[in-house]
Design a protein around this motif. Sequence first.
Motif, PDB file in Angstrom:
ATOM      1  N   ILE A  41       0.766  -1.058  -0.150  1.00  0.00           N
ATOM      2  CA  ILE A  41      -0.116  -0.047  -0.111  1.00  0.00           C
ATOM      3  C   ILE A  41       0.891   1.099   0.028  1.00  0.00           C
ATOM      4  O   ILE A  41       1.895   1.332   0.957  1.00  0.00           O
ATOM      5  CB  ILE A  41      -1.063  -0.051   1.451  1.00  0.00           C
ATOM      6  CG1 ILE A  41      -1.861  -1.323   1.172  1.00  0.00           C
ATOM      7  CG2 ILE A  41      -1.710   1.273   1.316  1.00  0.00           C
ATOM      8  CD1 ILE A  41      -2.953  -1.443   2.438  1.00  0.00           C
ATOM      9  N   ALA A  42       0.600   1.945  -0.954  1.00  0.00           N
ATOM     10  CA  ALA A  42       1.331   3.423  -1.062  1.00  0.00           C
ATOM     11  C   ALA A  42       0.514   4.685  -0.935  1.00  0.00           C
ATOM     12  O   ALA A  42      -0.606   4.551  -1.088  1.00  0.00           O
ATOM     13  CB  ALA A  42       1.939   3.592  -2.611  1.00  0.00           C
ATOM     14  N   VAL A  43       1.112   5.421  -0.036  1.00  0.00           N
ATOM     15  CA  VAL A  43       0.289   6.884   0.192  1.00  0.00           C
ATOM     16  C   VAL A  43       0.881   7.601  -0.754  1.00  0.00           C
ATOM     17  O   VAL A  43       2.180   8.019  -0.665  1.00  0.00           O
ATOM     18  CB  VAL A  43       0.227   7.225   1.616  1.00  0.00           C
ATOM     19  CG1 VAL A  43      -0.149   8.648   1.843  1.00  0.00           C
ATOM     20  CG2 VAL A  43      -0.237   6.184   2.545  1.00  0.00           C
ATOM     21  N   VAL A  44       0.058   8.565  -1.743  1.00  0.00           N
ATOM     22  CA  VAL A  44       0.706   9.390  -2.495  1.00  0.00           C
ATOM     23  C   VAL A  44      -0.017  10.908  -2.137  1.00  0.00           C
ATOM     24  O   VAL A  44      -1.233  10.793  -1.858  1.00  0.00           O
ATOM     25  CB  VAL A  44       0.331   9.078  -4.094  1.00  0.00           C
ATOM     26  CG1 VAL A  44       0.633  10.197  -4.932  1.00  0.00           C
ATOM     27  CG2 VAL A  44       0.934   7.833  -4.542  1.00  0.00           C
ATOM     28  N   ARG A  45       0.864  11.859  -1.961  1.00  0.00           N
ATOM     29  CA  ARG A  45       0.482  13.386  -1.449  1.00  0.00           C
ATOM     30  C   ARG A  45       0.804  14.218  -2.852  1.00  0.00           C
ATOM     31  O   ARG A  45       2.192  14.367  -2.966  1.00  0.00           O
ATOM     32  CB  ARG A  45       0.806  13.705  -0.225  1.00  0.00           C
ATOM     33  CG  ARG A  45       0.149  12.630   0.765  1.00  0.00           C
ATOM     34  CD  ARG A  45       0.559  13.277   2.128  1.00  0.00           C
ATOM     35  NE  ARG A  45      -0.228  12.710   3.225  1.00  0.00           N
ATOM     36  CZ  ARG A  45       0.070  11.699   3.798  1.00  0.00           C
ATOM     37  NH1 ARG A  45       1.203  11.109   3.768  1.00  0.00           N
ATOM     38  NH2 ARG A  45      -0.702  11.087   4.620  1.00  0.00           N
ATOM     39  N   VAL A  46      -0.018  14.671  -3.466  1.00  0.00           N
ATOM     40  CA  VAL A  46       0.372  15.920  -4.356  1.00  0.00           C
ATOM     41  C   VAL A  46      -0.248  16.740  -4.219  1.00  0.00           C
ATOM     42  O   VAL A  46      -1.347  16.765  -3.638  1.00  0.00           O
ATOM     43  CB  VAL A  46       0.276  15.170  -5.952  1.00  0.00           C
ATOM     44  CG1 VAL A  46       1.112  14.117  -5.923  1.00  0.00           C
ATOM     45  CG2 VAL A  46      -1.130  14.713  -6.289  1.00  0.00           C
ATOM     46  N   ARG A  47       0.080  18.081  -4.909  1.00  0.00           N
ATOM     47  CA  ARG A  47      -0.737  19.259  -4.986  1.00  0.00           C
ATOM     48  C   ARG A  47      -1.591  19.460  -5.866  1.00  0.00           C
ATOM     49  O   ARG A  47      -2.772  20.052  -5.575  1.00  0.00           O
ATOM     50  CB  ARG A  47       0.397  20.373  -5.167  1.00  0.00           C
ATOM     51  CG  ARG A  47       1.296  20.371  -3.915  1.00  0.00           C
ATOM     52  CD  ARG A  47       1.997  21.964  -3.821  1.00  0.00           C
ATOM     53  NE  ARG A  47       2.813  22.125  -2.645  1.00  0.00           N
ATOM     54  CZ  ARG A  47       2.647  22.214  -1.520  1.00  0.00           C
ATOM     55  NH1 ARG A  47       1.436  22.583  -1.258  1.00  0.00           N
ATOM     56  NH2 ARG A  47       3.633  22.363  -0.747  1.00  0.00           N
ATOM     57  N   GLU A  48      -1.694  19.059  -7.088  1.00  0.00           N
ATOM     58  CA  GLU A  48      -2.706  19.051  -8.286  1.00  0.00           C
ATOM     59  C   GLU A  48      -3.214  17.772  -8.866  1.00  0.00           C
ATOM     60  O   GLU A  48      -2.628  16.617  -8.779  1.00  0.00           O
ATOM     61  CB  GLU A  48      -2.004  19.937  -9.275  1.00  0.00           C
ATOM     62  CG  GLU A  48      -1.542  20.908  -8.958  1.00  0.00           C
ATOM     63  CD  GLU A  48      -0.673  21.710 -10.247  1.00  0.00           C
ATOM     64  OE1 GLU A  48      -0.342  20.999 -11.346  1.00  0.00           O
ATOM     65  OE2 GLU A  48      -0.379  22.867 -10.080  1.00  0.00           O
ATOM     66  N   HIS A  49      -4.525  17.657  -9.129  1.00  0.00           N
ATOM     67  CA  HIS A  49      -5.036  16.404  -9.325  1.00  0.00           C
ATOM     68  C   HIS A  49      -4.419  15.914 -10.557  1.00  0.00           C
ATOM     69  O   HIS A  49      -4.085  14.634 -10.621  1.00  0.00           O
ATOM     70  CB  HIS A  49      -6.542  16.697  -9.910  1.00  0.00           C
ATOM     71  CG  HIS A  49      -7.437  15.596 -10.190  1.00  0.00           C
ATOM     72  ND1 HIS A  49      -8.035  14.659  -9.330  1.00  0.00           N
ATOM     73  CD2 HIS A  49      -7.764  15.161 -11.380  1.00  0.00           C
ATOM     74  CE1 HIS A  49      -8.518  13.828  -9.700  1.00  0.00           C
ATOM     75  NE2 HIS A  49      -8.456  13.817 -11.023  1.00  0.00           N
ATOM     76  N   GLU A  50      -3.718  16.728 -11.588  1.00  0.00           N
ATOM     77  CA  GLU A  50      -3.135  16.005 -12.784  1.00  0.00           C
ATOM     78  C   GLU A  50      -1.796  15.198 -12.321  1.00  0.00           C
ATOM     79  O   GLU A  50      -1.567  14.535 -12.946  1.00  0.00           O
ATOM     80  CB  GLU A  50      -2.690  17.061 -13.936  1.00  0.00           C
ATOM     81  CG  GLU A  50      -4.037  17.728 -14.242  1.00  0.00           C
ATOM     82  CD  GLU A  50      -4.643  18.976 -13.687  1.00  0.00           C
ATOM     83  OE1 GLU A  50      -4.011  19.274 -12.482  1.00  0.00           O
ATOM     84  OE2 GLU A  50      -5.627  18.993 -13.875  1.00  0.00           O
ATOM     85  N   ALA A  51      -1.365  15.691 -11.066  1.00  0.00           N
ATOM     86  CA  ALA A  51      -0.054  15.084 -10.727  1.00  0.00           C
ATOM     87  C   ALA A  51      -0.313  13.692 -10.338  1.00  0.00           C
ATOM     88  O   ALA A  51       0.537  12.704 -10.266  1.00  0.00           O
ATOM     89  CB  ALA A  51       0.633  15.932  -9.378  1.00  0.00           C
ATOM     90  N   LEU A  52      -1.670  13.188  -9.935  1.00  0.00           N
ATOM     91  CA  LEU A  52      -1.998  11.976  -9.608  1.00  0.00           C
ATOM     92  C   LEU A  52      -1.730  10.841 -10.736  1.00  0.00           C
ATOM     93  O   LEU A  52      -1.106   9.963 -10.535  1.00  0.00           O
ATOM     94  CB  LEU A  52      -3.362  11.829  -9.087  1.00  0.00           C
ATOM     95  CG  LEU A  52      -3.700  12.289  -7.704  1.00  0.00           C
ATOM     96  CD1 LEU A  52      -5.212  12.427  -7.457  1.00  0.00           C
ATOM     97  CD2 LEU A  52      -2.940  11.889  -6.496  1.00  0.00           C
ATOM     98  N   ALA A  53      -2.052  11.469 -11.809  1.00  0.00           N
ATOM     99  CA  ALA A  53      -1.848  10.444 -13.083  1.00  0.00           C
ATOM    100  C   ALA A  53      -0.525  10.177 -13.192  1.00  0.00           C
ATOM    101  O   ALA A  53       0.091   9.285 -13.544  1.00  0.00           O
ATOM    102  CB  ALA A  53      -2.642  11.246 -14.286  1.00  0.00           C
ATOM    103  N   ASP A  54       0.343  11.500 -12.978  1.00  0.00           N
ATOM    104  CA  ASP A  54       1.723  11.310 -13.282  1.00  0.00           C
ATOM    105  C   ASP A  54       2.615  10.333 -12.421  1.00  0.00           C
ATOM    106  O   ASP A  54       3.270   9.459 -12.931  1.00  0.00           O
ATOM    107  CB  ASP A  54       2.445  12.758 -13.151  1.00  0.00           C
ATOM    108  CG  ASP A  54       1.950  13.725 -14.278  1.00  0.00           C
ATOM    109  OD1 ASP A  54       1.540  13.621 -15.257  1.00  0.00           O
ATOM    110  OD2 ASP A  54       2.078  15.020 -13.794  1.00  0.00           O
TER     111      ASP A  54
END
Length: 93
Positions: A41-54
């Motif tokens: 299980i990984a936790v991903v934290r980003v500032r912008e929605h588009e960065a989730l896909a990246d």
Amino acid sequence: MLTAIVLIDTDAARIPEVASAIADIRGVSEVYSVTGEVDLIAVVRVREHEALADVIADKVGKVEGVVRTQTYIAFRTYSQHDLETAFALGLED
């Protein structure tokens, strides 16, 4: 800040290597080796929605040994303090 929880199935023989490679990806804050139906299980934290896909589709999903991912995007974060308040019974010591 957007947070996503990513369930990851891997080649069982490569779990430590896959976990390490995923942990090195910018935007991934934590990786856990777990019991149950998935391997990591990984936790991903980003500032912008588009960065989730990246991060998830373009990087995590392409790590050698990753078989499948399933992503959950968090709506709201509850800290331990908030949970203690929410479940307090109001009893005094």
